[in-house]
Write an enzyme that holds these catalytic residues in place. Structure first.
Site, short mmCIF file in Angstrom:
data_model
loop_
_atom_site.label_atom_id
_atom_site.label_comp_id
_atom_site.label_asym_id
_atom_site.label_seq_id
_atom_site.Cartn_x
_atom_site.Cartn_y
_atom_site.Cartn_z
N TRP A 76 60.99 28.68 72.29
CA TRP A 76 60.11 29.29 71.30
C TRP A 76 58.71 28.90 71.72
O TRP A 76 58.34 27.73 71.68
CB TRP A 76 60.44 28.77 69.91
CG TRP A 76 59.70 29.49 68.81
CD1 TRP A 76 60.08 30.63 68.18
CD2 TRP A 76 58.46 29.09 68.20
NE1 TRP A 76 59.16 30.99 67.22
CE2 TRP A 76 58.15 30.06 67.22
CE3 TRP A 76 57.57 28.04 68.41
CZ2 TRP A 76 57.00 29.99 66.44
CZ3 TRP A 76 56.42 27.96 67.63
CH2 TRP A 76 56.15 28.94 66.65
N GLY A 103 59.13 20.44 71.62
CA GLY A 103 58.08 19.72 70.92
C GLY A 103 56.71 20.16 71.39
O GLY A 103 56.54 21.19 72.04
N LYS A 490 63.34 37.15 52.66
CA LYS A 490 64.48 37.62 53.46
C LYS A 490 64.17 38.96 54.11
O LYS A 490 64.46 39.17 55.28
CB LYS A 490 65.74 37.76 52.59
CG LYS A 490 66.47 36.48 52.32
CD LYS A 490 67.10 35.93 53.58
CE LYS A 490 67.10 34.41 53.56
NZ LYS A 490 65.83 33.76 53.70
N GLU A 493 61.44 38.65 56.86
CA GLU A 493 61.91 37.87 58.00
C GLU A 493 62.68 38.73 59.00
O GLU A 493 62.49 38.60 60.21
CB GLU A 493 62.85 36.75 57.53
CG GLU A 493 62.17 35.49 57.04
CD GLU A 493 63.18 34.44 56.63
OE1 GLU A 493 62.97 33.27 56.96
OE2 GLU A 493 64.20 34.79 55.98
N HIS A 509 47.92 41.72 36.88
CA HIS A 509 46.78 40.95 37.37
C HIS A 509 46.52 41.20 38.86
O HIS A 509 45.97 40.35 39.54
CB HIS A 509 47.00 39.46 37.11
CG HIS A 509 47.07 39.12 35.66
ND1 HIS A 509 45.96 38.81 34.90
CD2 HIS A 509 48.14 39.07 34.81
CE1 HIS A 509 46.33 38.58 33.65
NE2 HIS A 509 47.65 38.73 33.57
N LYS A 608 65.06 28.83 63.93
CA LYS A 608 65.84 28.32 62.80
C LYS A 608 65.27 27.02 62.24
O LYS A 608 65.16 26.85 61.04
CB LYS A 608 67.29 28.11 63.25
CG LYS A 608 68.23 27.64 62.15
CD LYS A 608 68.45 28.72 61.13
CE LYS A 608 69.46 28.32 60.07
NZ LYS A 608 69.54 29.30 58.99
#
Length: 613
Positions: A76, A103, A490, A493, A509, A608
């Site tokens: 990622w 990391g 959901k 995503e 509002h 995840k």
């Protein structure tokens, strides 16, 4: 948020590593790569490519490599675009070392500039590459690989989990954990390193969750765990009880759909575990909570991210209404930077599926510095959160592979219901008869969820009719306001459709300005004390041409007069309705995304487990 896996043993390493990558792909899928030390060879075999793991598998099809040692990575992207150069594994100047990393290295630019001055040549834009060059620098001093790794990581600032192999010690695999999760798997004559349990579940059940600042040195037939000073550490392994089939699709087209359908069985199992033999009392068994602490707390603070935050939002309603305790709720990334007004009389409830969410862990550590007690609601036994917390409630949802959380969310909700009943009875805010009534309602939930799942074909058709809409608004009130937030999350995503969740009373509002014939509005309107208020909101939407979808209670005839697009849930007390509302919201999002051809299990840009800030 990347996934790493390493293997050393007697079996062929390549299929083990690829299988592990497939089961880690939910942690990131911008690129992937593999490095192995072929038996009897004087070079590291390495292949990597942008794209999903299928692309790497195609590349490797033409190779037959005899090897029993290797590392692999699915990425990622943080530093550097997803391309071949930035994909892991990374190597040193001579190609003698290969390394994978999960990391962020915060001081990589300073380290990189110094290494370039020393003659090191870099081939990527990543922060990771500095680590392998640091290890190369120290290996030139003729010290063991584990010592070179130890010296290198002492110079790093940030979070990292590493797996490292070297041609100079071709029978050794070194893993490091600081801030990012890493698991040591213990099999029969073989050892594994992994970012998460599902990657190794079909090969071993005994694991050691490495603690902060620990190094694992795996050799053929033995392993050891060291601290960053090089001192050996004695650690006990944990046996994982998850069934390997839970990490497989079992005939479903997507993990998400499988996990949605698992919810009634999970609820049945949890209730059997959490209810006393009498069936009218909540018990936490071997996870027994500190009753003295729960009696004396003056306030509760819930900390979570994403879907877990929405579960915590429902938890706030429950704990305040059933236990009479003031409850605050914070997104973890904001909680840690606040001027926290908590002390030894505060219970901090931290919610995380993985137990490795970086912001939640940082918030927990800050809370403990202020003497607050921490209760973790978590799915993964032995994870960092469960070790950092004073008390733990495991959700027992099994491995959740789909990136968009479904069964883990409702299992978190159930944990809050059980906890609220337990604390309420303990503090005397719930009578014995009220407790019996609440538990009786809870016991109905699994069959009621099954009833909803029998409507999947009708829900799919409804979803297909609305898959072309460019945006959605989700409205709910009271305890279903969090449900509206979760429904919107959901949908966006996995379908990439802009969606917002709002408290229905806030519609006038601002959000009402968005309503027209091009926007679908999902109204959560089960039987409740604010039913009439919701009906008023629906009339306002209808008068402005909004396309209405209602989630309503069976037998509600009034709603039929306002919209034909209705998903019915069984009749249940209002307080328990989020446990039922969640399923149609999940199915609606799933089928819209599937109709649009989206990658449901691996939506773009998401991972995840968010293990970096």
């Amino acid at each position: 948020m990347c996934g790493i896996i390493g293997y050393i043993g007697k079996r062929a390493a390549l299929p083990i590593l690829l299988n592990g990558l497939r089961r880690l792909e939910y942690r990131g899928y911008d690129s992937s790569g593999i490095a192995v030390i072929p038996s009897g060879k004087s070079r590291i075999f390495i292949r990597k490519t942008p794209g999903k793991i299928k692309a790497l598998e195609r590349i490797l099809k033409s190779f037959s490599i005899p090897t029993t040692l290797g590392i692999a990575h699915t990425r990622w992207a943080t530093h550097g675009v997803p391309n071949q150069a930035n994909a892991h594994p990374h190597q040193d100047c001579q190609g003698n070392i290969a390394l994978v990393h999960n990391g962020i290295i915060e001081n990589y630019e300073i380290l990189k500039n110094n290494l370039i001055k020393q003659g090191h040549i870099f081939h990527s834009q990543t922060d990771t590459e500095v680590i392998v060059h640091l290890i190369e620098k120290f290996l030139r001093e003729s010290i063991p690989l584990e010592e070179a790794v130890r010296r290198a990581v002492a110079l790093l600032n940030g979070s990292f989990a590493l797996a490292v192999v070297s041609l100079k010690e071709p029978d050794k695999l070194v893993g490091v954990r600081s801030g990012s999760p890493l698991i040591l798997g213990i099999g029969k004559d073989e050892y594994f390193l992994s970012s998460d349990i599902p990657a190794i579940l079909d090969s071993c059940r005994n694991v050691i969750f490495l603690n902060e600042n620990e190094i694992a040195v795996l050799e053929r037939g033995s392993f050891k765990v060291l601290d960053f000073a090089g001192r050996p550490i004695r650690r006990q392994s944990t046996c994982i009880s998850w069934d390997v089939t839970q990490a497989e699709k079992q005939g479903y087209p997507h993990f998400m759909l499988k996990e949605i359908n698992e919810q009634p069985k999970i609820f049945e199992d949890i209730l059997k575990l959490r209810l006393h033999q009498s069936g009218s009392k909540v018990t936490f068994g071997e996870e027994a909570l500190d009753d003295r602490l729960l009696r004396r707390i003056r306030n509760i603070s819930i900390v979570a991210c994403g879907t877990a935050y929405h579960a915590g939002f429902v938890g706030k309603y429950l704990l305040e209404s059933l236990c009479g305790v003031p409850v605050s709720l914070d997104v973890s990334s904001e909680f840690r930077y606040k001027n926290l007004l908590i002390d030894q009389n505060t219970l901090v409830i931290a919610v995380s599926q993985s137990g490795e969410t970086a912001d939640t862990l940082a918030g927990v550590r800050q809370a403990k510095r202020l003497k607050a007690k921490v209760l973790a609601i978590c799915n993964v036994v032995g994870s960092t959160l469960t070790r950092d917390a004073d008390e733990v409630i495991y959700t027992h949802a099994g491995p959740e592979i789909g990136v968009a959380s479904t069964k883990a969310y409702t299992a978190q909700l159930l944990a809050f219901y059980l906890l609220a009943i337990y604390i309420g009875r303990l503090r005397g805010t719930i009578s014995l008869s009220h407790q019996v009534q609440l538990i009786k309602c809870l016991k109905k939930i699994p069959k009621q969820q099954q009833h909803i799942l029998k409507q999947q074909e009708e829900i799919a058709k409804l979803a297909y009719r609305h898959a072309h809409f460019g945006s959605f608004l989700f409205l709910g009130r009271n305890i279903n306001y969090p449900s509206a937030l979760e429904g919107a999350l959901k949908l966006k995503e996995i379908s990439y459709i802009p969606a917002e969740g709002y408290a229905a009373g806030e519609m006038k509002h601002g959000p009402i300005a968005l309503i027209d014939e091009y926007r679908a509005v999902v109204c959560i309107i089960p039987e409740s004390k604010i039913y009439a208020k919701m009906m008023s909101n629906i009339q306002e939407i209808r008068s402005r041409g909004g396309r209405l979808i209602a989630i309503a209670t069976e037998g509600d005839t009034k709603i039929k007069e306002l919209t034909p697009e209705i998903i019915y849930i069984p009749r249940q007390q209002e307080i328990f309705s989020p446990l039922l509302v969640a399923l149609p919201l999940q199915l609606l999002a799933y089928h819209i995304a599937a109709k649009r051809g989206c990658d449901v299990d691996q939506p773009r840009n998401l991972a995840k487990s968010v293990t970096v800030e």
